[in-house]
Design an enzyme around this catalytic site. Structure first.
Site, PDB file in Angstrom:
ATOM      1  N   ARG A 229       0.853  -1.193   0.000  1.00  0.00           N
ATOM      2  CA  ARG A 229       0.000   0.000   0.000  1.00  0.00           C
ATOM      3  C   ARG A 229       0.883   1.235   0.000  1.00  0.00           C
ATOM      4  O   ARG A 229       1.964   1.234   0.588  1.00  0.00           O
ATOM      5  CB  ARG A 229      -0.897   0.031   1.253  1.00  0.00           C
ATOM      6  CG  ARG A 229      -2.139  -0.815   1.152  1.00  0.00           C
ATOM      7  CD  ARG A 229      -3.163  -0.236   0.169  1.00  0.00           C
ATOM      8  NE  ARG A 229      -4.361  -1.060   0.086  1.00  0.00           N
ATOM      9  CZ  ARG A 229      -4.550  -2.058  -0.787  1.00  0.00           C
ATOM     10  NH1 ARG A 229      -3.629  -2.374  -1.659  1.00  0.00           N
ATOM     11  NH2 ARG A 229      -5.693  -2.735  -0.793  1.00  0.00           N
ATOM     12  N   HIS A 277      -1.212   0.800  -9.582  1.00  0.00           N
ATOM     13  CA  HIS A 277      -1.921  -0.043  -8.617  1.00  0.00           C
ATOM     14  C   HIS A 277      -2.663  -1.189  -9.331  1.00  0.00           C
ATOM     15  O   HIS A 277      -3.883  -1.320  -9.207  1.00  0.00           O
ATOM     16  CB  HIS A 277      -2.907   0.778  -7.762  1.00  0.00           C
ATOM     17  CG  HIS A 277      -3.382   0.022  -6.544  1.00  0.00           C
ATOM     18  ND1 HIS A 277      -3.674   0.609  -5.346  1.00  0.00           N
ATOM     19  CD2 HIS A 277      -3.607  -1.295  -6.343  1.00  0.00           C
ATOM     20  CE1 HIS A 277      -4.071  -0.298  -4.470  1.00  0.00           C
ATOM     21  NE2 HIS A 277      -4.041  -1.480  -5.067  1.00  0.00           N
TER      22      HIS A 277
HETATM   23  P1  NDP Z   1      -2.077 -11.242   4.749  1.00  0.00           P
HETATM   24  O1  NDP Z   1      -2.964 -10.685   5.789  1.00  0.00           O
HETATM   25  O2  NDP Z   1      -2.273 -12.666   4.325  1.00  0.00           O
HETATM   26  O3  NDP Z   1      -0.555 -11.099   5.211  1.00  0.00           O
HETATM   27  C1  NDP Z   1      -0.057  -9.944   5.795  1.00  0.00           C
HETATM   28  C2  NDP Z   1       1.383 -10.197   6.237  1.00  0.00           C
HETATM   29  O4  NDP Z   1       1.907  -8.971   6.727  1.00  0.00           O
HETATM   30  C3  NDP Z   1       1.486 -11.221   7.361  1.00  0.00           C
HETATM   31  O5  NDP Z   1       2.648 -12.007   7.198  1.00  0.00           O
HETATM   32  C4  NDP Z   1       1.623 -10.318   8.590  1.00  0.00           C
HETATM   33  O6  NDP Z   1       2.324 -10.905   9.685  1.00  0.00           O
HETATM   34  C5  NDP Z   1       2.444  -9.194   8.015  1.00  0.00           C
HETATM   35  N1  NDP Z   1       2.333  -8.014   8.872  1.00  0.00           N
HETATM   36  C6  NDP Z   1       1.230  -7.299   9.196  1.00  0.00           C
HETATM   37  N2  NDP Z   1       1.525  -6.304  10.036  1.00  0.00           N
HETATM   38  C7  NDP Z   1       2.854  -6.393  10.262  1.00  0.00           C
HETATM   39  C8  NDP Z   1       3.759  -5.664  11.066  1.00  0.00           C
HETATM   40  N3  NDP Z   1       3.365  -4.631  11.828  1.00  0.00           N
HETATM   41  N4  NDP Z   1       5.053  -6.038  11.069  1.00  0.00           N
HETATM   42  C9  NDP Z   1       5.477  -7.099  10.324  1.00  0.00           C
HETATM   43  N5  NDP Z   1       4.661  -7.841   9.548  1.00  0.00           N
HETATM   44  C10 NDP Z   1       3.369  -7.484   9.515  1.00  0.00           C
HETATM   45  O7  NDP Z   1      -2.183 -10.274   3.490  1.00  0.00           O
HETATM   46  P2  NDP Z   1      -2.012 -10.618   1.944  1.00  0.00           P
HETATM   47  O8  NDP Z   1      -0.733 -11.324   1.777  1.00  0.00           O
HETATM   48  O9  NDP Z   1      -3.241 -11.256   1.410  1.00  0.00           O
HETATM   49  O10 NDP Z   1      -1.957  -9.145   1.326  1.00  0.00           O
HETATM   50  C11 NDP Z   1      -0.975  -8.219   1.718  1.00  0.00           C
HETATM   51  C12 NDP Z   1      -1.300  -6.827   1.206  1.00  0.00           C
HETATM   52  O11 NDP Z   1      -1.057  -6.738  -0.196  1.00  0.00           O
HETATM   53  C13 NDP Z   1      -2.761  -6.396   1.317  1.00  0.00           C
HETATM   54  O12 NDP Z   1      -3.070  -5.990   2.636  1.00  0.00           O
HETATM   55  C14 NDP Z   1      -2.830  -5.246   0.330  1.00  0.00           C
HETATM   56  O13 NDP Z   1      -2.508  -4.043   0.974  1.00  0.00           O
HETATM   57  C15 NDP Z   1      -1.743  -5.588  -0.681  1.00  0.00           C
HETATM   58  N6  NDP Z   1      -2.317  -5.884  -1.996  1.00  0.00           N
HETATM   59  C16 NDP Z   1      -1.935  -5.094  -3.057  1.00  0.00           C
HETATM   60  C17 NDP Z   1      -2.423  -5.358  -4.322  1.00  0.00           C
HETATM   61  C18 NDP Z   1      -1.951  -4.574  -5.488  1.00  0.00           C
HETATM   62  O14 NDP Z   1      -2.499  -4.749  -6.593  1.00  0.00           O
HETATM   63  N7  NDP Z   1      -0.971  -3.710  -5.341  1.00  0.00           N
HETATM   64  C19 NDP Z   1      -3.366  -6.449  -4.572  1.00  0.00           C
HETATM   65  C20 NDP Z   1      -3.664  -7.222  -3.394  1.00  0.00           C
HETATM   66  C21 NDP Z   1      -3.164  -6.929  -2.158  1.00  0.00           C
HETATM   67  P3  NDP Z   1       1.807 -12.252  10.405  1.00  0.00           P
HETATM   68  O15 NDP Z   1       2.208 -13.359   9.441  1.00  0.00           O
HETATM   69  O16 NDP Z   1       2.556 -12.294  11.655  1.00  0.00           O
HETATM   70  O17 NDP Z   1       0.307 -12.117  10.544  1.00  0.00           O
HETATM   71  C1  OXD Z   2      -6.248  -5.300  -3.218  1.00  0.00           C
HETATM   72  C2  OXD Z   2      -5.794  -4.337  -4.197  1.00  0.00           C
HETATM   73  O1  OXD Z   2      -6.189  -5.031  -2.037  1.00  0.00           O
HETATM   74  O2  OXD Z   2      -6.215  -4.385  -5.362  1.00  0.00           O
HETATM   75  O3  OXD Z   2      -6.690  -6.387  -3.635  1.00  0.00           O
HETATM   76  O4  OXD Z   2      -4.983  -3.480  -3.859  1.00  0.00           O
END
Ligand code: NDP
Ligand code: OXD
Length: 314
Positions: A229, A277
């Site tokens: 993000r 994005h």
């Molecule tokens: P998940 O919820 O499956 O995974 C999030 C990961 O981030 C976990 O490993 C979590 O740790 C870690 N995390 C969260 N907070 C912290 C922190 N404070 N410090 C360290 N690690 C942290 O999310 P997804 O993998 O499904 O998606 C990740 C992000 O990708 C979404 O939230 C979205 O913002 C972004 N995204 C972007 C897209 C794009 O087109 N650019 C499309 C889709 C998603 P833990 O394992 O300990 O829970």
């Molecule tokens: C998502 C994105 O969160 O498109 O899936 O960013």
């Protein structure tokens, strides 16, 4: 049993069409069209207007149309019902394609050769490290980070990951929390951010963090890829880091403000690749099917899957 589709910034029509085809037994209404609030049981949101999901007395669940849920968590008037996020193979594979492609483009100097072709220049770089020489560090080892880590490892990259709580990934070194961050950064040549935006992660990608990246790698310097993000990054710090050599290059799919303002220097900086994005777009076919399946499971008395922990913010 009505499904409310509350979308801004995307074309709602493909979503309305898919949901109507998948759920022919119930009304599917667009939030901006006239509808009876008391009939709404489910809401599907992508950046709904804050407050627009309040005042729906029969609401049972809110589905995010994207994997990220910061657009929901940020609504102070979000109703107190389960919030479900997207976990979908189609979206996951798209993100891994993006991450692997950009790591390879940096490794193989894809942009440099595209530029040289424009100039009609037949000139190669003799120092060509292999993927095994490059240490990729993935911040965020959730659904997307784990898949990207495995696929980068298959390509031969020397991959590690960092998450909030300890994660065990077969053959991939992992680090966790604040205590693990400096060891993680100091073995990272390409930093890939796949973190959610939460109060704990906002602004994390800043100059102090970039200064912790490895300085002894085979690339011209550390590289940042952010597809998590925009709120994770401090754009002024990215530019400062690129200008003073703390970073050698950056691939950015997400921005503090989207669309990226025309005046941003990120558009024209020679070491920055901008994508709009779309690292992993939500495909209406795939995501609407997954949500329709969740609704059917719920109505058959089974629990929802992929509930968001609103206190944690992801
Ligand atoms: P998940 O919820 O499956 O995974 C999030 C990961 O981030 C976990 O490993 C979590 O740790 C870690 N995390 C969260 N907070 C912290 C922190 N404070 N410090 C360290 N690690 C942290 O999310 P997804 O993998 O499904 O998606 C990740 C992000 O990708 C979404 O939230 C979205 O913002 C972004 N995204 C972007 C897209 C794009 O087109 N650019 C499309 C889709 C998603 P833990 O394992 O300990 O829970
Ligand atoms: C998502 C994105 O969160 O498109 O899936 O960013």
């Amino acid at each position: 049993m009505t499904l409310l589709v509350a979308i801004t910034g995307w074309d709602p029509d493909p979503w309305l069409d898919r949901f109507r085809a998948l759920l022919p037994d119930r009304p599917v209404v667009f939030a901006d069209a006239p509808h009876d609030p008391t009939a709404i049981r489910y809401a599907a949101s992508w950046k709904h207007r804050p407050g627009s999901l309040a005042g729906l007395p029969g609401l049972e669940a809110i589905f995010s149309l994207g994997a990220g849920v910061d657009h929901l968590v940020g609504d102070p008037d979000l109703p107190d019902v389960p919030v479900l996020r997207v976990v979908d193979q189609d979206l996951t594979e798209r993100m891994s394609e993006y991450v692997v492609m950009h790591c390879l483009m940096h490794l193989r100097r894809g942009w440099l050769y595209a530029e040289r072709q424009q100039q009609g220049l037949w000139q190669d770089e003799r120092d060509q490290p292999a993927a095994r020489d490059i240490r990729v560090g993935i911040m965020g080892l959730g659904i997307l980070g784990q898949d990207a880590a495995r696929k980068l490892a298959i390509m031969g990259f020397d991959v590690a990951g960092w998450s909030r709580s300890p994660r065990d990934l077969d053959g991939i070194p992992t680090f966790a929390g604040e205590s693990g961050v400096s060891a993680f950064l100091s073995r990272t040549d390409i930093l890939v951010s796949l973190l959610p935006l939460t109060p704990a992660t906002r602004g994390l990608l800043n100059l102090t963090l970039f200064r912790g990246l490895a300085r002894d790698g085979r690339l011209a310097g550390p590289i940042l890829i952010n597809a998590g993000r925009g709120g994770l990054q401090v754009e002024a710090d990215i530019l400062a880091a690129l200008d003073d050599g703390t970073l050698a290059a950056a691939t950015l799919d997400v921005f503090e403000s989207e669309p990226l303002p025309a005046a941003s220097r990120l558009w024209t900086h020679p070491a920055v690749q901008v994508t709009p994005h779309n690292a992993a777009m939500s495909d209406p076919d795939a995501i609407a099917s997954a949500i329709a399946a969740q609704i059917r499971r719920h109505e058959a008395g089974e629990p929802f899957r992929h509930a968001v922990d609103l206190r944690r913010g992801y």
